[in-house]
Design a protein around this motif. Sequence first.
Motif, mmCIF file in Angstrom:
data_model
loop_
_atom_site.group_PDB
_atom_site.id
_atom_site.type_symbol
_atom_site.label_atom_id
_atom_site.label_comp_id
_atom_site.label_asym_id
_atom_site.label_seq_id
_atom_site.Cartn_x
_atom_site.Cartn_y
_atom_site.Cartn_z
ATOM 1 N N THR A 151 3.463 -4.262 44.225
ATOM 2 C CA THR A 151 3.472 -5.297 45.246
ATOM 3 C C THR A 151 3.642 -6.656 44.570
ATOM 4 O O THR A 151 3.217 -6.843 43.435
ATOM 5 C CB THR A 151 2.198 -5.253 46.117
ATOM 6 O OG1 THR A 151 2.317 -6.229 47.139
ATOM 7 C CG2 THR A 151 0.955 -5.479 45.314
ATOM 8 N N SER A 155 6.212 -12.327 47.690
ATOM 9 C CA SER A 155 6.689 -11.757 48.952
ATOM 10 C C SER A 155 5.935 -10.459 49.241
ATOM 11 O O SER A 155 6.397 -9.372 48.924
ATOM 12 C CB SER A 155 8.192 -11.500 48.905
ATOM 13 O OG SER A 155 8.493 -10.676 47.810
ATOM 14 N N PRO A 156 4.751 -10.578 49.843
ATOM 15 C CA PRO A 156 3.943 -9.381 50.087
ATOM 16 C C PRO A 156 4.547 -8.439 51.116
ATOM 17 O O PRO A 156 4.181 -7.277 51.171
ATOM 18 C CB PRO A 156 2.601 -9.935 50.575
ATOM 19 C CG PRO A 156 2.880 -11.311 51.021
ATOM 20 C CD PRO A 156 4.074 -11.793 50.266
ATOM 21 N N THR A 157 5.478 -8.924 51.926
ATOM 22 C CA THR A 157 6.067 -8.042 52.936
ATOM 23 C C THR A 157 7.209 -7.205 52.385
ATOM 24 O O THR A 157 7.729 -6.350 53.079
ATOM 25 C CB THR A 157 6.590 -8.864 54.122
ATOM 26 O OG1 THR A 157 7.542 -9.805 53.646
ATOM 27 C CG2 THR A 157 5.454 -9.565 54.838
ATOM 28 N N GLN A 159 7.016 -4.957 49.958
ATOM 29 C CA GLN A 159 6.394 -3.636 49.952
ATOM 30 C C GLN A 159 5.036 -3.823 50.604
ATOM 31 O O GLN A 159 4.053 -4.103 49.933
ATOM 32 C CB GLN A 159 6.228 -3.125 48.525
ATOM 33 C CG GLN A 159 7.491 -2.742 47.837
ATOM 34 C CD GLN A 159 7.611 -1.249 47.731
ATOM 35 O OE1 GLN A 159 6.640 -0.529 47.740
ATOM 36 N NE2 GLN A 159 8.821 -0.774 47.637
ATOM 37 N N SER A 160 4.950 -3.686 51.896
ATOM 38 C CA SER A 160 3.713 -3.997 52.605
ATOM 39 C C SER A 160 2.803 -2.787 52.674
ATOM 40 O O SER A 160 3.244 -1.646 52.616
ATOM 41 C CB SER A 160 4.024 -4.501 54.001
ATOM 42 O OG SER A 160 4.673 -3.489 54.729
ATOM 43 N N ILE A 161 1.535 -3.078 52.821
ATOM 44 C CA ILE A 161 0.524 -2.048 52.989
ATOM 45 C C ILE A 161 0.301 -1.912 54.485
ATOM 46 O O ILE A 161 -0.252 -2.807 55.119
ATOM 47 C CB ILE A 161 -0.767 -2.440 52.246
ATOM 48 C CG1 ILE A 161 -0.452 -2.593 50.760
ATOM 49 C CG2 ILE A 161 -1.857 -1.432 52.480
ATOM 50 C CD1 ILE A 161 -1.494 -3.291 49.969
ATOM 51 N N ASP A 162 0.770 -0.810 55.048
ATOM 52 C CA ASP A 162 0.738 -0.619 56.498
ATOM 53 C C ASP A 162 -0.565 0.037 56.926
ATOM 54 O O ASP A 162 -0.799 1.210 56.636
ATOM 55 C CB ASP A 162 1.911 0.252 56.949
ATOM 56 C CG ASP A 162 3.237 -0.413 56.692
ATOM 57 O OD1 ASP A 162 3.285 -1.650 56.816
ATOM 58 O OD2 ASP A 162 4.210 0.290 56.378
ATOM 59 N N ASP A 167 -5.075 -5.717 56.170
ATOM 60 C CA ASP A 167 -3.933 -6.169 55.381
ATOM 61 C C ASP A 167 -4.429 -6.587 54.017
ATOM 62 O O ASP A 167 -5.523 -7.162 53.892
ATOM 63 C CB ASP A 167 -3.229 -7.361 56.038
ATOM 64 C CG ASP A 167 -2.226 -6.945 57.084
ATOM 65 O OD1 ASP A 167 -1.820 -5.768 57.082
ATOM 66 O OD2 ASP A 167 -1.840 -7.794 57.896
ATOM 67 N N TRP A 169 -3.121 -8.485 50.182
ATOM 68 C CA TRP A 169 -2.111 -9.232 49.450
ATOM 69 C C TRP A 169 -2.605 -9.479 48.034
ATOM 70 O O TRP A 169 -3.760 -9.866 47.825
ATOM 71 C CB TRP A 169 -1.844 -10.597 50.076
ATOM 72 C CG TRP A 169 -1.310 -10.562 51.451
ATOM 73 C CD1 TRP A 169 -0.025 -10.344 51.817
ATOM 74 C CD2 TRP A 169 -2.045 -10.750 52.655
ATOM 75 N NE1 TRP A 169 0.088 -10.383 53.173
ATOM 76 C CE2 TRP A 169 -1.136 -10.640 53.712
ATOM 77 C CE3 TRP A 169 -3.378 -11.003 52.945
ATOM 78 C CZ2 TRP A 169 -1.512 -10.766 55.036
ATOM 79 C CZ3 TRP A 169 -3.752 -11.136 54.265
ATOM 80 C CH2 TRP A 169 -2.831 -11.020 55.278
#
Length: 176
Positions: A151, A155-157, A159-162, A167, A169
């Motif tokens: 990650t 730009s945390p989005t 590879q985001s943690i869904d 959430d 970061w």
Amino acid sequence: MKLGNIKIFILCFFLVISSISLVYSDDKIETVPLINLEDLSATFEEDKDELEKIDTNNLLLKKTEKISYSPKISKPEKIYINIKALDKITAKTSAFRLAVGEKKFFGPLEIKALKCNLSEGAYISDTIAYIQVKDLSSKDNNRVFLFNGWTFASSPTLQSIDHPVYDLWVTSCENI
């Protein structure tokens, strides 16, 4: 007339042979054993342990090969990853520091930090971290990773943690 009878006989012979071979080939395909996918283990966990052993062995080899006469600068051994977490239900954020190789719990999530590096480009440098996140709230015996990968702090989005409630970061790394 005899030549025509021989041709018909040879043609019938090849048709009978080809039909028999097709029948036997169907039996061979049907007798292949099926693999139960639930019995297979996750190989990425085993490969990760082997890669870490190889990395430590290579690091030891590199240290023994180099002979330096310069004074050694003492650097803290532990590398820390700074992570911000958001609980979407209560809208509260938490910031915590996680050492590489250490596990931390945030709600039902188990967060494990494996690596942290600085990526330096021509114009910008970025903090990247390899983390694994498990959701322990599921009653499944197979604890599947919610997130397993790199990650980026910028730009945390990417590879985001869904997760529907939480959430995470990565903000920075320390002692790199």
